[in-house]
Design a protein around this motif. Structure first.
Motif, PDB file in Angstrom:
ATOM      1  N   THR A  75     -51.529 -33.757  60.931  1.00  0.00           N
ATOM      2  CA  THR A  75     -50.696 -32.339  61.815  1.00  0.00           C
ATOM      3  C   THR A  75     -52.125 -32.175  60.769  1.00  0.00           C
ATOM      4  OG1 THR A  75     -49.505 -32.955  62.661  1.00  0.00           O
ATOM      5  CG2 THR A  75     -49.636 -30.816  62.665  1.00  0.00           C
ATOM      6  N   ILE A  76     -53.078 -30.207  61.354  1.00  0.00           N
ATOM      7  CA  ILE A  76     -53.724 -29.829  60.588  1.00  0.00           C
ATOM      8  C   ILE A  76     -52.861 -28.299  61.486  1.00  0.00           C
ATOM      9  CG2 ILE A  76     -55.029 -31.304  60.227  1.00  0.00           C
ATOM     10  CD1 ILE A  76     -56.954 -30.596  62.304  1.00  0.00           C
ATOM     11  N   LYS A  77     -53.836 -27.409  61.214  1.00  0.00           N
ATOM     12  CA  LYS A  77     -54.912 -25.893  61.895  1.00  0.00           C
ATOM     13  C   LYS A  77     -55.529 -25.551  62.720  1.00  0.00           C
ATOM     14  CE  LYS A  77     -50.367 -23.939  59.411  1.00  0.00           C
ATOM     15  NZ  LYS A  77     -49.589 -23.506  59.784  1.00  0.00           N
ATOM     16  N   GLN A  78     -55.475 -24.791  62.998  1.00  0.00           N
ATOM     17  CA  GLN A  78     -56.371 -24.631  64.555  1.00  0.00           C
ATOM     18  C   GLN A  78     -57.702 -24.018  63.224  1.00  0.00           C
ATOM     19  OE1 GLN A  78     -55.703 -22.226  67.344  1.00  0.00           O
ATOM     20  NE2 GLN A  78     -56.377 -23.432  68.579  1.00  0.00           N
ATOM     21  N   GLY A  79     -58.834 -24.573  63.788  1.00  0.00           N
ATOM     22  CA  GLY A  79     -59.782 -24.376  62.864  1.00  0.00           C
ATOM     23  C   GLY A  79     -60.178 -25.304  62.077  1.00  0.00           C
ATOM     24  N   GLU A  80     -59.560 -25.880  61.560  1.00  0.00           N
ATOM     25  CA  GLU A  80     -59.589 -26.924  60.413  1.00  0.00           C
ATOM     26  C   GLU A  80     -61.058 -27.689  61.105  1.00  0.00           C
ATOM     27  OE1 GLU A  80     -56.709 -28.563  58.111  1.00  0.00           O
ATOM     28  OE2 GLU A  80     -55.348 -26.338  58.164  1.00  0.00           O
ATOM     29  N   VAL A  81     -61.148 -28.592  59.143  1.00  0.00           N
ATOM     30  CA  VAL A  81     -62.314 -29.487  60.344  1.00  0.00           C
ATOM     31  C   VAL A  81     -62.148 -31.132  59.505  1.00  0.00           C
ATOM     32  CG1 VAL A  81     -64.830 -30.391  59.805  1.00  0.00           C
ATOM     33  CG2 VAL A  81     -64.494 -27.908  60.807  1.00  0.00           C
ATOM     34  N   VAL A  82     -61.964 -31.746  59.906  1.00  0.00           N
ATOM     35  CA  VAL A  82     -61.207 -33.035  59.530  1.00  0.00           C
ATOM     36  C   VAL A  82     -62.930 -34.316  59.934  1.00  0.00           C
ATOM     37  CG1 VAL A  82     -59.995 -35.128  59.711  1.00  0.00           C
ATOM     38  CG2 VAL A  82     -59.175 -32.953  60.210  1.00  0.00           C
ATOM     39  N   SER A 131     -61.633 -28.868  65.035  1.00  0.00           N
ATOM     40  CA  SER A 131     -60.354 -28.250  65.679  1.00  0.00           C
ATOM     41  C   SER A 131     -60.222 -26.779  66.617  1.00  0.00           C
ATOM     42  CB  SER A 131     -59.219 -28.494  64.859  1.00  0.00           C
ATOM     43  OG  SER A 131     -58.518 -27.600  63.767  1.00  0.00           O
ATOM     44  N   THR A 132     -61.657 -25.878  66.129  1.00  0.00           N
ATOM     45  CA  THR A 132     -61.220 -24.146  66.753  1.00  0.00           C
ATOM     46  C   THR A 132     -61.185 -24.530  68.065  1.00  0.00           C
ATOM     47  OG1 THR A 132     -63.060 -23.405  64.905  1.00  0.00           O
ATOM     48  CG2 THR A 132     -62.686 -22.743  66.744  1.00  0.00           C
ATOM     49  N   GLY A 133     -60.250 -23.595  67.939  1.00  0.00           N
ATOM     50  CA  GLY A 133     -59.948 -23.729  69.941  1.00  0.00           C
ATOM     51  C   GLY A 133     -59.283 -24.873  70.298  1.00  0.00           C
ATOM     52  N   LYS A 134     -58.580 -25.736  69.821  1.00  0.00           N
ATOM     53  CA  LYS A 134     -58.170 -26.612  70.252  1.00  0.00           C
ATOM     54  C   LYS A 134     -56.409 -26.492  70.146  1.00  0.00           C
ATOM     55  CE  LYS A 134     -61.666 -29.152  71.478  1.00  0.00           C
ATOM     56  NZ  LYS A 134     -61.868 -29.139  72.835  1.00  0.00           N
ATOM     57  N   PHE A 135     -55.465 -26.887  70.618  1.00  0.00           N
ATOM     58  CA  PHE A 135     -54.115 -26.817  70.731  1.00  0.00           C
ATOM     59  C   PHE A 135     -52.924 -28.336  70.812  1.00  0.00           C
ATOM     60  CE2 PHE A 135     -50.000 -25.250  71.683  1.00  0.00           C
ATOM     61  CZ  PHE A 135     -49.921 -24.734  70.653  1.00  0.00           C
ATOM     62  N   GLY A 159     -54.807 -36.630  66.122  1.00  0.00           N
ATOM     63  CA  GLY A 159     -53.330 -35.809  65.236  1.00  0.00           C
ATOM     64  C   GLY A 159     -53.175 -35.054  66.451  1.00  0.00           C
ATOM     65  N   ASN A 160     -52.367 -33.945  65.429  1.00  0.00           N
ATOM     66  CA  ASN A 160     -52.044 -32.450  66.051  1.00  0.00           C
ATOM     67  C   ASN A 160     -52.279 -31.303  65.284  1.00  0.00           C
ATOM     68  OD1 ASN A 160     -50.448 -31.479  67.724  1.00  0.00           O
ATOM     69  ND2 ASN A 160     -48.810 -31.078  66.137  1.00  0.00           N
ATOM     70  N   VAL A 161     -53.100 -30.241  66.893  1.00  0.00           N
ATOM     71  CA  VAL A 161     -53.512 -29.092  65.898  1.00  0.00           C
ATOM     72  C   VAL A 161     -52.265 -28.059  66.503  1.00  0.00           C
ATOM     73  CG1 VAL A 161     -55.236 -27.380  66.406  1.00  0.00           C
ATOM     74  CG2 VAL A 161     -55.954 -29.954  66.194  1.00  0.00           C
ATOM     75  N   GLU A 162     -52.106 -27.109  65.304  1.00  0.00           N
ATOM     76  CA  GLU A 162     -51.020 -26.073  65.226  1.00  0.00           C
ATOM     77  C   GLU A 162     -52.026 -25.476  65.800  1.00  0.00           C
ATOM     78  OE1 GLU A 162     -48.500 -26.381  61.433  1.00  0.00           O
ATOM     79  OE2 GLU A 162     -47.611 -27.434  62.751  1.00  0.00           O
ATOM     80  N   GLY A 163     -51.022 -24.377  66.618  1.00  0.00           N
ATOM     81  CA  GLY A 163     -52.008 -22.588  66.591  1.00  0.00           C
ATOM     82  C   GLY A 163     -51.789 -22.143  65.247  1.00  0.00           C
ATOM     83  N   ALA A 164     -52.965 -20.851  65.114  1.00  0.00           N
ATOM     84  CA  ALA A 164     -53.399 -20.084  64.117  1.00  0.00           C
ATOM     85  C   ALA A 164     -52.246 -19.504  64.282  1.00  0.00           C
ATOM     86  CB  ALA A 164     -54.682 -19.564  64.288  1.00  0.00           C
ATOM     87  N   ASN A 165     -52.244 -18.936  62.947  1.00  0.00           N
ATOM     88  CA  ASN A 165     -51.377 -17.772  62.441  1.00  0.00           C
ATOM     89  C   ASN A 165     -51.437 -16.518  63.518  1.00  0.00           C
ATOM     90  OD1 ASN A 165     -49.213 -19.413  61.775  1.00  0.00           O
ATOM     91  ND2 ASN A 165     -50.034 -18.876  59.831  1.00  0.00           N
ATOM     92  N   ILE A 166     -51.198 -16.008  64.438  1.00  0.00           N
ATOM     93  CA  ILE A 166     -51.462 -14.348  65.364  1.00  0.00           C
ATOM     94  C   ILE A 166     -50.506 -13.567  64.592  1.00  0.00           C
ATOM     95  CG2 ILE A 166     -52.418 -13.580  66.805  1.00  0.00           C
ATOM     96  CD1 ILE A 166     -52.829 -16.155  68.490  1.00  0.00           C
TER      97      ILE A 166
END
Length: 178
Positions: A75-82, A131-135, A159-166
């Protein structure tokens, strides 16, 4: 001319009899005995190796054998690069040359060993997923075309992409602009 017409008529009659016989045998079966299965149809393509299976060789060819064909990035945060490097060994008898590697979407970028990989030697395919723009659940794949048997092999990340903290409005209500 008459001979051809007679032959066509006889052939047409034989086909009708055969199709009628097949129809009647289907009509006499119950739903549980139906000759048509309700299972999903799987089509085997000899040119594509599914992820997780080793390529089989039928002779004098290069064979790409991956240590792993799927990488779970968790699980990663939206915007991270793997980034992950898939390592393979040429278990065939001729030098292996990767012609191309293409990603399933624009969020994934592959880079691979450009030089021929001799039998018994290793090469790699580096994959970068943005993961930018992915959820949610993501499973980007890379399709590799090489001089192997079969000539198309797929590797994947998942994997899973969690939404960014808005930031949201607090207990005081919406922000007022003066």
């Amino acid at each position: 001319m008459k001979k051809n017409l007679l032959l066509a008529f006889a052939l047409g009659t034989a086909m009708m009899v055969t199709s009628c016989e097949q129809k009647s045998s289907v009509e006499n079966t119950t739903a549980s005995e139906s000759p048509v299965a309700e299972q999903p149809q799987q089509i085997d393509n000899p040119n594509v190796v599914p992820a997780g299976q080793a390529a089989a060789t039928t002779g004098n060819a290069a064979v790409m054998s991956f240590k792993e064909s799927e990488y779970d990035f968790g699980t990663i945060k939206q915007g991270e690069v793997v980034e992950h490097t898939f390592t393979f060994t040429n278990t065939g008898t001729t030098p292996l040359v990767i012609e191309s590697a293409s990603a399933s979407c624009g969020c994934t970028a592959p880079d691979w060993t450009k030089d021929p990989v001799a039998p018994g030697q290793q090469g790699e395919v580096k994959v970068q997923f943005n993961s930018t723009g992915k959820f949610g659940q993501q499973s980007p794949t890379v399709t590799i075309r090489a001089n192997t048997e079969p000539n198309i092999i797929r590797i994947a990340m998942k994997g899973n992409v969690e939404g960014a903290n808005i930031p949201t409005a607090g207990a005081d209500g919406p922000v007022k602009l003066n």
